[in-house]
Design a protein around this motif. Structure first.
Motif, mmCIF file in Angstrom:
data_model
loop_
_atom_site.group_PDB
_atom_site.id
_atom_site.type_symbol
_atom_site.label_atom_id
_atom_site.label_comp_id
_atom_site.label_asym_id
_atom_site.label_seq_id
_atom_site.Cartn_x
_atom_site.Cartn_y
_atom_site.Cartn_z
ATOM 1 N N ASN A 1 0.850 -1.189 0.000
ATOM 2 C CA ASN A 1 0.000 0.000 0.000
ATOM 3 C C ASN A 1 0.892 1.248 0.000
ATOM 4 O O ASN A 1 1.753 1.410 0.875
ATOM 5 C CB ASN A 1 -0.887 0.006 1.241
ATOM 6 N N GLU B 1 0.723 5.468 -0.103
ATOM 7 C CA GLU B 1 -0.307 6.467 0.203
ATOM 8 C C GLU B 1 0.302 7.809 0.585
ATOM 9 O O GLU B 1 1.348 7.872 1.244
ATOM 10 C CB GLU B 1 -1.165 5.959 1.361
ATOM 11 N N SER C 1 -6.780 11.631 1.066
ATOM 12 C CA SER C 1 -5.684 10.690 0.822
ATOM 13 C C SER C 1 -5.837 10.082 -0.557
ATOM 14 O O SER C 1 -6.954 9.882 -1.051
ATOM 15 C CB SER C 1 -5.656 9.595 1.887
ATOM 16 N N TYR D 1 -4.140 6.768 -2.789
ATOM 17 C CA TYR D 1 -3.362 5.561 -2.521
ATOM 18 C C TYR D 1 -3.370 4.623 -3.722
ATOM 19 O O TYR D 1 -4.211 4.708 -4.617
ATOM 20 C CB TYR D 1 -3.929 4.822 -1.303
#
Length: 763
Positions: free
Chosen positions: A552, A554, A571, A573
């Motif tokens: 992940n 982000e 955010s 991501y």
């Protein structure tokens, strides 16, 4: 495990007997029980001021009346005696959202300094809707999507992870405080918990394996409710609603100076909108915290759920459009249901070793017994689990910079026994329902895992924090086939053990100003394979099957604007998943798992919360959040079919929430909420999508206080105000058998109403 338990009890008794009054009190967050440091305790007579330390403890020079102040919290005036250890709880100021403290990733910290995407659902957000359904609460949170075919049929996904799971929630971790709610196969059930027993819900989004083990999609942390103070509070709430909804809730909170005990009991019953949809649930929840002295406390958590719920199952397209209140034919004919008892018990001990080090140890156990007649067979299952979780939290200096860290481990072991029987309902007249026949299978699984983890926050400067975490996980299964072996029933006994998985995490948080923070993170996660997915048609275990893993990436920002009235969070991501595990159906109740490729999850999450009007007479809060999901099969080949580049099944393209909360000083309050959900791919080929839909919720209430002891609250609400027709859950890649059309759709409830009365008395 028994020896460990004896040692823990002995240590508790020893610390209790060796009690020494080094401090005069402790300051705690009223919602989540976190100790509050740097809290001012001001003597109103002499104006002498002392401050609580990093553990919330404080010491005064003389007895008297004191003002207790901390930024982000409401002030309290209290009387403190030198001879008595005083617990003081401060309630967070709703207008100071920038000072919210979280416990995610093991290290308590201000939310604004976190390097991960974390959502906090507080008590007022939990109470926006009726108190019988988790789904509207979670679906109001960006990045989270809960599909709900019935009160007992749900699937929770975080950033698309778990969307292709056929039944229930997987690839997401959940904890009730420090007690895991996820079983040894990675399956999670939180919807059976009583909402009235929770004070707060924290949700960590993205790969969280470095903190909690097998958490590819994220982790949900449920916080129990209890309050200190020399008073006893009794709350009784009664709710009625459409489709025969009746709910009774009783909450007893006994608050003593150093002990807080909360007991919640609830009964929920509903006839349901559809045929074969009756639901009956009885819950008991106990949460307590006991301050032994300034350095030691214990918490006790226990929950028991008795549930019997009938299952209408999914419908084909024709029935969904023309007869949505009907049950699937075979499920209605067999009167399929689940009848289960579930319970968890845990004890947590917190010991402040010194001003810089603290240890937290939990011992827990859980059990589940379930009997579930389905059209194709009858399932009888039992499980029993034991576990231990212990961690050391510390604070030290590294190169003259502050380093906060935690190091620890978790061990979990459960035994799972299950049998299936022939269902003879077709041999009896209609209305009889399921009838148990001959035994078809008999298995016993032993499932275990352990996590070793390390988390740290390193202050590179007064404005910049670097986070590093790492986790080592080992998971294993042992299957014993106890059914008689024959040509048609090969022996499926065997063992399956994953290679140890190391999951790191890196994060950075930087304060541009006191109110605007940037964050970024890179983290790795994985999800375990269920033992049933490893079984091949010949009865052997597929040792080559690999767990799904993902990285992940982000970046985001959170903070306050418009003089503190506007809270925002944003955010962006990318979550890349490898070794995608696909459940390939080989028969009506038989599946095998295969590694079929990769998925790419690109997403945007935005939230705005505006407290534009806040006066003595009226308070209005508006909020907006938006989730954009661009999830694709990066590489996906299943047999002769190549689905690479297609949209990921089971996830809406977008979710938009808009709402307003209001309250008047004379007791009137309410909220209005609008949600739009985009279309959802139903098949891997993308040949079929569900329709986008919009739902509106509204609630109004009135609360009146009589004197210092009694308050009365009335509320009335409407769900699906404009009577939208929609699918509340999708069964992806459903197959039709014996010429029947595939059953993809769970119909959502049409317009429905509820009313509640709540009485609260303080002794």
């Amino acid at each position: 495990m028994a020896k460990v338990f004896q040692i823990l009890i002995f240590s508790l008794l020893f610390t209790f007997s060796s009690f020494a009054q080094n401090f005069n009190g402790k300051i705690l967050d009223k919602t989540n029980g976190i100790p509050l440091e740097n809290t001012a305790i001001i003597n109103l007579k002499t104006l002498d001021t002392t401050f609580s330390n990093g553990n919330g403890n404080f010491k005064i020079k003389e007895s008297g009346r004191f003002k207790v102040k901390r930024i982000g919290y409401n002030e309290e005036i209290v009387d403190i005696e030198l001879s008595t250890f005083k617990i003081i709880e401060l309630a967070a100021d709703p207008s100071a959202l920038n000072e919210v403290i979280i416990t995610a990733n093991h290290l308590p910290k201000l939310l604004k300094k976190s390097t991960a995407s974390i959502e906090v659902i507080n008590q007022s957000q939990i109470q926006r809707y009726n108190n019988a359904d988790f789904s509207p609460i979670l679906n109001s949170t960006p990045g989270i999507f809960m599909q709900s075919g019935a009160l007992n049929t749900n699937r929770i996904t975080i950033r698309g992870i778990g969307a292709r799971n056929l039944f229930g929630t997987s690839k997401i971790r959940a904890y009730f405080k420090d007690i895991p709610l996820t079983n040894g196969s990675g399956e999670t059930t939180i919807e059976d918990f009583e909402l009235g027993s929770l004070s707060e819900i924290e949700i960590i989004k993205g790969a969280t394996s470095s903190s909690f083990g097998a958490g590819l999609g994220g982790t949900i942390l449920l916080k129990p409710k209890y309050n200190f103070g020399n008073s006893t509070k009794v709350l009784s709430e009664f709710t009625i609603g459409s489709f025969g909804l009746i709910k009774e809730l009783t909450n007893l909170n006994i608050g003593l100076n150093k002990n807080a005990i909360n007991f919640t009991h609830s009964i929920t019953a509903s006839d349901g909108y559809r045929d074969n949809n009756n639901y009956n649930r009885n819950t008991f929840t106990l949460s307590s915290k006991h301050i032994l002295n300034a350095k030691n406390d214990i918490s006790v958590l226990a929950s028991f759920v008795n549930l019997k719920a009938f299952i209408p199952s999914s419908l084909n397209e024709s029935d969904f459009k023309n007869s949505p209140s009907s049950a699937a034919f075979t499920w209605g004919r067999s009167k399929g249901f689940e009848d289960s008892d579930r319970g968890i018990i845990g004890i947590m001990w917190t010991n402040q070793l010194n001003k810089d080090f603290q240890q937290v140890t939990s011992i827990f156990t859980s059990f589940r017994s379930n009997y579930e007649p389905r059209p194709f067979n009858i399932l009888s299952e039992n499980s029993f689990a034991l576990g231990l979780r212990s961690r050391l939290l510390g604070s030290t200096a590294l190169f003259k910079k502050k380093l906060n860290f935690t190091i620890g481990g978790e061990y979990f072991k459960d035994n799972y026994k299950y049998k299936t029987f022939d269902n003879l309902y077709e041999d009896f007249e209609e209305g009889t329902g399921s009838v148990q026949g001959t035994e078809l299978s008999d298995f016993k699984e032993k499932r275990s895992y352990y996590n070793l983890f390390f988390e740290s926050d390193y202050e590179l400067s007064s404005r910049t924090t670097f986070t590093f975490g790492i986790n080592l996980n080992t998971t294993s299964y042992d299957l014993e086939d106890r059914f008689e072996v024959s040509n048609n029933n090969p022996d499926q006994s065997g063992e399956f053990k994953f290679k140890s998985i190391v999951s790191p995490k890196f994060g950075l948080s930087h304060a541009l100003t006191d109110n605007i923070h940037l964050f970024s993170s890179i983290s790795q996660g994985f999800s375990p394979i269920s033992l049933s997915e490893t079984l091949l048609p010949n009865g052997q275990i597929n040792q080559n099957l690999k767990p799904e893993t993902g990285w992940n990436y982000e970046i985001g920002s959170r903070g306050l604007l418009a003089k503190g009235k506007l809270q925002y969070g944003i955010s962006v991501y990318r979550l890349n998943i490898s070794n995608l595990v696909v459940s390939r159906r080989t028969a009506q109740d038989e599946f095998i798992g295969i590694n079929a490729g990769k998925t790419r999850h690109d997403g945007l999450e935005l939230k705005l919360d505006y407290s534009g009007l806040s006066s003595d007479k009226l308070k209005i809060n508006t909020y907006i959040n938006y989730t954009l999901n661009n999830f694709k099969f990066d590489e996906f080949v299943d047999g002769d079919s190549n689905f690479s580049g297609n949209d990921l099944t089971g996830v809406p393209s977008q979710v938009f929430n808009l709402g307003i909360d209001y309250s008047f000083n004379f007791g009137l309050y309410g909220n209005f909420h609008y949600r739009h959900v985009g279309e959802i791919p139903i098949t891997d080929s993308n040949s079929l999508y569900s329709d986008a839909y919009s739902i509106t919720y509204a609630k109004i209430g009135y609360e009146k206080t009589f004197g210092d002891h009694f308050s009365l609250n009335f509320s009335f609400g409407i769900n699906n105000l404009f009577d939208t027709t929609y699918a509340s859950q999708i069964l992806v890649n459903a197959s039709g058998f014996n010429g029947a059309a595939p059953r993809y759709y769970y119909p959502g409830n049409p317009i429905n109403y509820y009313a509640a009365i709540r009485l609260n008395y303080v002794f």
